[in-house]
Design a protein around this motif. Structure first.
Motif, mmCIF file in Angstrom:
data_model
loop_
_atom_site.group_PDB
_atom_site.id
_atom_site.type_symbol
_atom_site.label_atom_id
_atom_site.label_comp_id
_atom_site.label_asym_id
_atom_site.label_seq_id
_atom_site.Cartn_x
_atom_site.Cartn_y
_atom_site.Cartn_z
ATOM 1 N N ALA A 1 46.390 46.794 38.479
ATOM 2 C CA ALA A 1 45.391 47.156 39.499
ATOM 3 C C ALA A 1 44.734 48.495 39.206
ATOM 4 C CB ALA A 1 46.035 47.168 40.884
ATOM 5 N N MET A 2 44.306 48.686 37.968
ATOM 6 C CA MET A 2 43.673 49.949 37.575
ATOM 7 C C MET A 2 42.168 49.872 37.787
ATOM 8 S SD MET A 2 44.004 52.127 34.013
ATOM 9 C CE MET A 2 45.605 52.815 34.490
ATOM 10 N N SER A 3 41.640 50.844 38.519
ATOM 11 C CA SER A 3 40.200 50.907 38.767
ATOM 12 C C SER A 3 39.481 51.461 37.538
ATOM 13 C CB SER A 3 39.903 51.815 39.960
ATOM 14 O OG SER A 3 40.503 51.324 41.123
ATOM 15 N N VAL A 4 38.307 50.947 37.293
ATOM 16 C CA VAL A 4 37.475 51.433 36.193
ATOM 17 C C VAL A 4 36.774 52.705 36.658
ATOM 18 C CG1 VAL A 4 35.543 50.918 34.666
ATOM 19 C CG2 VAL A 4 37.122 49.088 35.352
ATOM 20 N N THR A 5 37.026 53.826 35.978
ATOM 21 C CA THR A 5 36.345 55.086 36.271
ATOM 22 C C THR A 5 35.810 55.674 34.970
ATOM 23 O OG1 THR A 5 38.291 56.524 35.971
ATOM 24 C CG2 THR A 5 37.980 55.534 38.155
ATOM 25 N N GLU A 6 34.833 56.542 35.088
ATOM 26 C CA GLU A 6 34.246 57.166 33.897
ATOM 27 C C GLU A 6 35.278 58.003 33.166
ATOM 28 O OE1 GLU A 6 31.272 56.431 32.652
ATOM 29 O OE2 GLU A 6 31.188 54.995 34.310
ATOM 30 N N SER B 1 36.564 43.068 42.493
ATOM 31 C CA SER B 1 35.907 44.215 43.111
ATOM 32 C C SER B 1 36.621 44.543 44.415
ATOM 33 C CB SER B 1 34.438 43.907 43.407
ATOM 34 O OG SER B 1 33.721 43.699 42.205
ATOM 35 N N ILE B 2 36.893 45.835 44.629
ATOM 36 C CA ILE B 2 37.621 46.256 45.824
ATOM 37 C C ILE B 2 36.948 47.492 46.420
ATOM 38 C CG2 ILE B 2 39.825 45.381 44.967
ATOM 39 C CD1 ILE B 2 40.550 48.381 44.465
ATOM 40 N N ASN B 3 37.464 47.921 47.575
ATOM 41 C CA ASN B 3 37.025 49.156 48.219
ATOM 42 C C ASN B 3 38.222 50.055 48.461
ATOM 43 O OD1 ASN B 3 35.323 46.761 49.999
ATOM 44 N ND2 ASN B 3 34.159 48.238 48.821
ATOM 45 N N GLN B 4 37.965 51.365 48.489
ATOM 46 C CA GLN B 4 38.929 52.284 49.079
ATOM 47 C C GLN B 4 38.703 52.237 50.589
ATOM 48 O OE1 GLN B 4 41.414 54.325 47.369
ATOM 49 N NE2 GLN B 4 40.826 52.657 45.982
ATOM 50 N N MET B 5 39.801 52.144 51.344
ATOM 51 C CA MET B 5 39.712 52.107 52.801
ATOM 52 C C MET B 5 40.832 52.953 53.381
ATOM 53 S SD MET B 5 38.504 48.127 53.404
ATOM 54 C CE MET B 5 37.911 48.360 55.066
ATOM 55 N N ALA B 6 40.876 53.042 54.691
ATOM 56 C CA ALA B 6 41.858 53.906 55.349
ATOM 57 C C ALA B 6 42.713 53.121 56.328
ATOM 58 C CB ALA B 6 41.155 55.056 56.064
ATOM 59 N N LEU C 1 34.999 52.866 51.943
ATOM 60 C CA LEU C 1 34.723 54.240 51.510
ATOM 61 C C LEU C 1 34.162 54.301 50.093
ATOM 62 C CD1 LEU C 1 37.987 55.874 52.902
ATOM 63 C CD2 LEU C 1 35.728 55.787 53.983
ATOM 64 N N THR C 2 34.528 53.349 49.260
ATOM 65 C CA THR C 2 34.008 53.263 47.895
ATOM 66 C C THR C 2 33.865 51.795 47.521
ATOM 67 O OG1 THR C 2 36.158 53.136 46.765
ATOM 68 C CG2 THR C 2 35.295 55.351 47.222
ATOM 69 N N SER C 3 33.208 51.554 46.417
ATOM 70 C CA SER C 3 33.162 50.218 45.821
ATOM 71 C C SER C 3 33.530 50.383 44.354
ATOM 72 C CB SER C 3 31.768 49.603 45.952
ATOM 73 O OG SER C 3 31.738 48.319 45.358
ATOM 74 N N GLU C 4 34.533 49.666 43.898
ATOM 75 C CA GLU C 4 34.996 49.824 42.521
ATOM 76 C C GLU C 4 35.513 48.505 41.961
ATOM 77 O OE1 GLU C 4 39.237 51.901 43.211
ATOM 78 O OE2 GLU C 4 37.548 52.779 44.319
ATOM 79 N N GLU C 5 35.752 48.490 40.670
ATOM 80 C CA GLU C 5 36.198 47.273 39.997
ATOM 81 C C GLU C 5 37.548 47.497 39.335
ATOM 82 O OE1 GLU C 5 32.714 46.762 37.492
ATOM 83 O OE2 GLU C 5 32.127 45.013 38.704
#
Length: 261
Positions: free
Chosen positions: A105-110, A124-129, A218-222
Motif C-alpha cells: 500500500a505504498m503511495s506514489v510520491t515525487e 486510487s485512494i484519499n487521505q482522510m480523518a 484531504l488528498t488524492s493519490e495512487e
C-alpha cells in the motif's frame, strides 16, 4: 623443457582468471536476482486492514496485496517469501537488495520516485480523518482540520504524516508505529484526529460505533508497487501482469473481495 615451463606458468594464470571471474559473479555482476532463481521476496508492513495485514490467531499475512503477491510469484514461477518490515525500513531494504519488490500500500510520491521505480498504479485512494463521535461536530469541513491546534495522530513516514507537516502548521503531530496504536490513542483522547488512507480508516469506523470517518477527502493519490530503479526486468514483468489482471477482471475481483465499500 620450454614447453613444461610454459605449462607451469599458464596454470597459475588460469587459476587467477577463474578466481577473478568467480569474484565478479559474487560481486553481483552475473548473479541472477532471487526471483529468477525461484524466490520472490516481497517487502510488506502487515498492519494495513484489508490490503496487507496479519490474521488474528494464525498470524498469516493476508489481504489484497498478499493475494496479488501470490499471483505474481506464480506468474514468475517462483516461491513467495514475505519479508515483514517496519514502514521506514521498506525502501532501505529494497535498496540493499533484501527484498525484490514492495507490495504494501505504498503511495506514489515525487520524493519516492527518486528512490524507487513504481509500477503502474492499481488503486486510487484519499487521505482522510478518523475521529470520535463526540469530536465530529468540531470538524464540519476541511478548513477546521487545517486550522486545528490540537494533536493529530499519524503513522510516521506516510503521506498522512506529510499532509500534517505541510498543511496543518498549528497542529502537533503524534507519531505511531501502527494504525492500531493510533486508534487506541484516539479513544484515549490523546489525539483528536487520526489521518491515514481511507481504506484503513473505513475499516476501523465499521468495526465500532464510537469512531467515525469524516467524509472529507484531504488528498488524492495512487497506490503502486515498487522495485529498484535498476531492476527494469522485474518492473516490466510486474506491469505486464497488472495489465493482464486489469483486462481479465482479476484486480477488480480482488478489490471487491477485500474492499467491498
Amino acid at each position: 623443457m620450454p614447453t613444461t615451463r610454459s605449462a607451469k606458468n599458464i596454470l597459475p594464470a588460469l587459476c587467477c582468471l577463474l578466481l577473478s571471474l568467480t569474484a565478479c559473479s559474487m560481486n553481483g555482476e552475473t548473479v541472477r536476482p532471487s526471483w529468477e532463481n525461484g524466490v520472490l521476496r516481497v517487502g510488506v508492513t502487515a498492519n494495513y486492514p484489508s490490503l496487507i495485514h496479519k490474521e488474528a490467531g494464525s498470524g498469516r499475512i493476508s489481504g489484497f496485496e498478499a493475494d496479488c503477491a501470490a499471483l505474481l510469484a506464480k506468474r514468475l514461477h517462483s516461491s513467495l517469501q514475505f519479508v515483514d518490515l517496519k514502514w521506514e525500513e521498506q525502501i532501505p531494504a529494497l535498496e540493499r537488495k533484501k527484498v525484490d519488490i514492495i507490495m504494501s500500500a505504498m503511495s506514489v510520491t515525487e520524493m519516492r520516485k527518486l528512490q524507487v521505480a513504481f509500477s503502474e498504479p492499481y488503486l486510487s485512494i484519499n487521505q482522510m480523518a478518523l475521529t470520535t463521535i463526540e469530536t465530529k461536530p468540531k470538524f464540519p469541513s476541511v478548513q477546521e482540520i487545517l486550522a486545528t491546534d490540537k494533536t493529530i495522530g499519524v503513522e510516521k513516514g506516510t503521506t498522512g504524516d506529510l499532509f500534517v507537516q505541510r498543511y496543518c502548521p498549528k497542529a502537533e503531530a503524534l507519531y505511531f508505529s501502527s494504525p492500531d496504536d493510533a486508534v487506541t490513542a484516539l479513544r484515549d483522547k490523546r489525539i483528536v484526529l487520526f489521518i491515514h488512507d481511507d481504506p484503513v480508516l473505513r475499516a476501523y469506523s465499521k468495526r465500532t460505533d464510537d469512531l467515525v470517518l469524516l467524509q472529507i477527502p484531504l488528498t488524492s493519490e495512487e497506490l503502486a508497487w515498487a522495485v529498484r530503479r535498476d531492476n527494469q526486468s522485474l518492473l516490466k514483468e510486474v506491469n505486464t501482469a497488472l495489465e493482464s489482471w486489469k483486462e481479465d477482471g482479476t484486480i477488480q475481483s480482488l478489490l471487491k473481495k477485500w474492499l467491498p465499500q
